[in-house]
Design a protein around this motif. Structure first.
Motif, PDB file in Angstrom:
ATOM      1  N   GLN B  99       0.853  -1.184   0.000  1.00 40.08           N
ATOM      2  CA  GLN B  99       0.000   0.000   0.000  1.00 40.08           C
ATOM      3  C   GLN B  99       0.890   1.235   0.000  1.00 40.08           C
ATOM      4  O   GLN B  99       1.773   1.376   0.847  1.00 40.08           O
ATOM      5  N   CYS B 106       5.726   3.240   2.140  1.00 42.35           N
ATOM      6  CA  CYS B 106       4.669   2.302   1.797  1.00 42.35           C
ATOM      7  C   CYS B 106       4.540   1.258   2.896  1.00 42.35           C
ATOM      8  O   CYS B 106       5.449   1.076   3.709  1.00 42.35           O
ATOM      9  N   PRO B 242      -3.837  -3.302   0.061  1.00 44.91           N
ATOM     10  CA  PRO B 242      -2.838  -3.428  -1.019  1.00 44.91           C
ATOM     11  C   PRO B 242      -3.376  -2.868  -2.318  1.00 44.91           C
ATOM     12  O   PRO B 242      -4.567  -2.957  -2.607  1.00 44.91           O
ATOM     13  N   ARG B 243      -2.493  -2.269  -3.068  1.00 47.26           N
ATOM     14  CA  ARG B 243      -2.912  -1.706  -4.354  1.00 47.26           C
ATOM     15  C   ARG B 243      -3.014  -2.819  -5.388  1.00 47.26           C
ATOM     16  O   ARG B 243      -2.357  -3.869  -5.250  1.00 47.26           O
TER      17      ARG B 243
END
Lengths: 271, 636
Positions: B99, B106, B242-243
């Motif tokens: 993230q 991050c 999370p991306r």
């Protein structure tokens, strides 16, 4: 005889009826089609006037659609408006060109300008040409004919300035393509087979004096020479007037220099 | 009240990230003293400059005085994000679910990695080892904190920099977050108003804040305060989100050996362009802007973005590649060095459903666009232009011409007042390159403006040509020869004022037309102001001798100084030294000074503008700039 939709048509029909009433075609035609105007003319002129009249009648009955034209200029043009698929030539004046463009552009047409790097965009916008629908191809180079034709495929009005005289074959090809696409071509400069040739003369500027004032309005004589009209038609127009619009001049404008004390003071531009 | 679920979190922190990104982008050495400036103040600075006393918030000049060798670069937020993308990509190669908190920081869940690497600290070490191999970025200073929740983990990572003896990794064991955070100041909370209030209330550390009863905090400070209270007590319930890694839509092709012709490259790229479009279509997207990067053998890359008013097709992409390669040249032109790699990446995409064509087509715009694209493929991208009007004082400044399909960029806002612009009527013809002209006054001397803005004389006539041409001087001196034809021409077009006329050196009679030239001294021509058109007077008050028409026409109306009528018949044009016509001035206005950007030596400009109407009724816009006259526009 049914009802006719235009007054011109009804007059013509009346002429026809008069012809048969008198049982003599020549005398009827002679008497009804503005005979007094023809009387004083030498024979050659008279023939030319009559031929022009015939052409005018023929062209107005053709199913040629016209595009919106500024009323000040429309009255001078053959048929009373710019026609789709026709070619007009304008002599030198870019303002006159913009006056021709303003009508179609305001009505929603796209305009393309080919081969005129010096086209004053700001003036065009001010004279009523919509810049959102204006496309410029300033340097078409050797391909100007192809580019003009390609632009004419998609735009209603195309302006071009030929860098040199084109050969007759490509001229007639372009003319055919314009007719097919219903695009109007305006040429800055001379062009063979143009529908009408517009030129400017006797321009009188107002607002500017001898060292004071500034250019604010101009009166010109616009002359339209066409194949249809026997002799050039001309009118005195404001091109443009003080509000940057085009209109017919009421009376002959006397060039008068702005008095020095009325000239707006201009500040030095710093910044 | 159920206990909130706490996620064990690992936070990666790269100190001075903006500096790291700028060093990479501007290719400075990693230990350079560099400062990034935002709004005139130092936004971020490198460690080496900090040692010299440069600090965040200093004014540029003060920072430079503290460290004279300081490299100053503007701060670009976009650059930060773009550079950090490489870091995230590197992490995602070994651990999923990253993230992005902000560029330079991050967060990850530790659960998976700690099991895989056999513990949280080995996982963090693996992370740092991986970052050590990222190319081009100096990540040796990056740190990792592991704790319950991102807030505690972030401050754990930050505290490694200040805690004595701490390595690059700090792990706070589960449940000990409150104890770790306790001694830290309340200033860490991201609510300046609350922090000020807490300070006034005597609450200085997070432990003090956490000691307050939850219900009281909720009542006094609302939901927001309660959330910060939970953070301070180590109950950070925020989960790591999370991306989703972006889809790879780029398309790249490498050429080995390098290609050096435009058509070869475009042909070679054809398949890639198709693949690029297929990839987009498969993702349910259309592309409205692309970025094309071209790398050459010589090692340089060119990149530019291309916009499309609707959406790119494969052949559109190919066209853009060709235009970018060709630059100003044509398709046959060779390239300076061979092309080794071409890549296309989508810059902005849109859902394909927004771009579906209607059942009966989508009206005229589509047709116009395809027609203009055809012209563009003939002439190049910049061959077809659209125009907008911007702000500014000069005509060239005000008209912005943009290639068809590009987004307009207005440097000068049109809504500003722009004092000193031209009077409202704009000229219809604006010369793309101004023509040099020469403006002379009634005595034939070139008109100039002194430093106080006063004119040397009223403009009387002008002709095309540069100021250094001989005309003015010839008139001022007495070397201008006058033939009858020229004088007649002057009379005929009504330009009798201060006209300098030069004749060809012609042998009388040699051309069989019996042309006679004035054998005696040369007369300059001058008009008396109030005389009717056609009156020409000799300047030196001598009689005009043997002025005759070249074609032997009768001489009619030239007046010499003694007021004897002279002159002639045929109307040859009056000719300036370089062969153009001389035009007389009927009306004029000016000088209107323009004094722009005097503080900027490169762009400063001091000029005077004039409007001049000639005898034909054509009006001109002249500019006197640095002693030379130029015609900038015509009102025709």
């Amino acid at each position: 005889m049914g009802t006719s939709d235009t007054p011109g048509m009804s007059v013509r029909i009346a002429n026809l009826e008069a012809m048969f009433d008198h049982r003599g075609v020549t005398s009827a035609a002679h008497s009804s089609i503005s005979a007094p105007a023809l009387d004083g003319l030498p024979a050659q002129d008279r023939v030319r006037t009559l031929q022009a009249r015939i052409r005018e009648m023929q062209s107005s009955t053709l199913d040629s659609r016209s595009i919106p034209t500024h009323p000040a200029i429309a009255q001078l043009l053959p048929g009373g408006a710019l026609k789709q698929g026709a070619i007009y030539s304008v002599e030198r004046s870019a303002t006159l060109l913009m006056a021709l463009l303003a009508g179609p552009s305001a009505a929603g047409s796209w305009c393309g300008i080919v081969g005129m790097p010096e086209f004053g965009v700001e003036a065009a916008a001010r004279f009523g040409v919509d810049l959102d629908r204006l496309v410029l191809v300033p340097h078409p180079g050797d391909q100007w004919l192809n580019v003009t034709a390609a632009i004419a495929d998609v735009m209603e009005v195309v302006v071009t300035r030929p860098p040199r005289r084109a050969d007759d074959a490509s001229i007639s090809r372009l003319a055919a393509r314009l007719r097919q696409r219903d695009a109007t071509l305006i040429v800055l400069g001379t062009w063979p087979q143009s529908e009408a040739m517009l030129s400017l003369s006797e321009s009188d500027w107002s607002g500017i004096g001898d060292g004071h004032g500034h250019l604010s309005a101009r009166q010109v004589t616009v002359t339209v020479t066409s194949r249809v009209h026997a002799r050039p038609r001309s009118a005195r127009l404001w091109l443009p007037d003080r509000e940057a619009t085009f209109r017919q001049a009421e009376k002959r404008f006397e060039p008068r220099l702005a008095p020095a004390d009325l000239a707006p003071p201009l500040r030095e531009a710093t910044g | 009240m159920t206990a909130p679920t706490i996620t064990r979190t690992m936070v990666l922190w790269c100190p001075d990230w903006p500096v790291t990104a700028a060093i990479q982008a501007h290719r400075h050495s990693p230990d350079a003293a560099i400062a990034l400036i935002d709004k005139g103040r130092v936004f971020a600075c490198s460690a080496s400059s900090r040692r010299e006393g440069v600090a965040r918030g200093l004014r540029v000049r003060e920072a430079q005085s503290r460290h004279p060798d300081l490299i100053v670069e503007p701060y670009e937020a976009v650059l930060d994000t773009r550079a950090f993308e490489a870091v995230i990509d590197a992490i995602e190669e070994i651990m999923p679910g990253v993230q992005l908190l902000r560029p330079g920081m991050c967060a990850l869940r530790t659960r998976g990695p700690s099991r895989y690497y056999g513990g949280e600290e080995p996982a963090a070490q693996a992370l740092l080892d991986r970052l050590g191999t990222v190319e081009g970025l100096e990540l040796g200073e990056s740190r990792v904190g592991i704790a319950d929740g991102p807030f505690t983990a972030e401050h754990a990572a930050r505290s490694t920099a200040v805690l004595p003896g701490a390595g690059r990794i700090l792990r706070v064991p589960p449940g000990e977050s409150a104890a770790f955070l306790g001694p830290l100041g309340v200033g860490l909370l991201s609510s300046p108003a609350l922090v000020t209030l807490l300070h006034r209330l005597g609450v200085r550390t997070l432990a003090d804040f956490a000691a307050l009863p939850v219900t009281d905090v909720l009542q006094r400070f609302g939901e927001d305060g309660a959330r910060l209270h939970a953070l301070a007590s180590g109950h950070d319930s925020r989960a790591v989100l999370p991306r989703v890694p972006p889809q790879q839509l780029d398309s790249t092709i490498e050429f080995e050996p390098a290609l050096d012709r435009v058509d070869q490259v475009t042909f070679g790229f054809r398949a890639s362009a198709d693949r690029f479009l297929e990839g987009l279509t498969a993702a349910g997207l259309v592309c409205t802007a692309i970025r094309i990067e071209v790398a050459t053998e010589a090692g340089d890359t060119s990149e530019r973005s291309w916009l499309h008013p609707r959406s790119f097709t494969a052949s559109d992409v190919l066209d853009r590649v060709r235009w970018q390669l060709q630059g100003g040249g044509t398709i046959d032109s060779g390239l300076r060095s061979g092309i080794t790699r071409v890549s296309v990446m989508p810059e902005s995409v849109d859902a394909i459903s927004n771009h579906e064509e209607g059942l009966w087509g989508t009206g005229p715009d589509e047709r116009i666009h395809s027609g203009l694209s055809r012209v563009q493929s003939m002439l190049g991208h910049g061959g077809v232009l659209t125009a907008t009007i911007g702000g500014g004082r000069t005509l060239a400044d005000r008209q912005n011409l943009i290639a068809w399909g590009d987004r307009p960029q207005l440097d000068r806002p049109v809504e500003q007042p722009w004092p000193g612009q031209l009077p409202p009527l704009p000229p219809a013809t604006v010369f793309s390159s101004p023509h040099p002209v020469c403006v002379v006054d009634a005595s034939g001397a070139e008109v100039s403006v002194d430093e106080r803005g006063a004119l040397s004389g009223a403009p009387a006539s002008f002709f095309r040509g540069s100021a250094v041409s001989s005309a003015g001087r010839e008139v001022a001196g007495t070397r201008a020869a006058v033939t009858g034809a020229a004088v007649t021409g002057a009379a005929a077009v009504g330009t009798a004022l201060g006209v300098a006329v030069r004749t060809e050196e012609r042998d009388p009679g040699a051309d069989g037309r019996g042309a006679q030239r004035d054998p005696g001294p040369v007369r300059s021509v001058k008009a008396a102001d109030a005389r009717p058109v056609g009156a020409v007077m000799a300047a030196d008050a001598g009689p005009v001798r043997s002025v005759k028409a070249a074609d032997a026409g009768p001489v009619r109306s030239v007046k010499a100084a003694d007021a004897r009528p002279v002159v002639a018949a045929d109307a040859g044009p009056v000719v300036a030294p370089d062969g153009g016509p001389v035009r007389s001035v009927k009306a004029w206005a000016g000088p209107w000074p323009v004094n722009e950007r005097w503080w900027d030596p490169e762009h400063s400009r001091r000029a005077y503008r004039f409007q001049i109407v000639d005898a034909d009724g054509t009006a001109w816009l002249f500019v006197l700039d640095g002693g030379s006259w130029r015609a900038e526009a015509r009102y025709d």
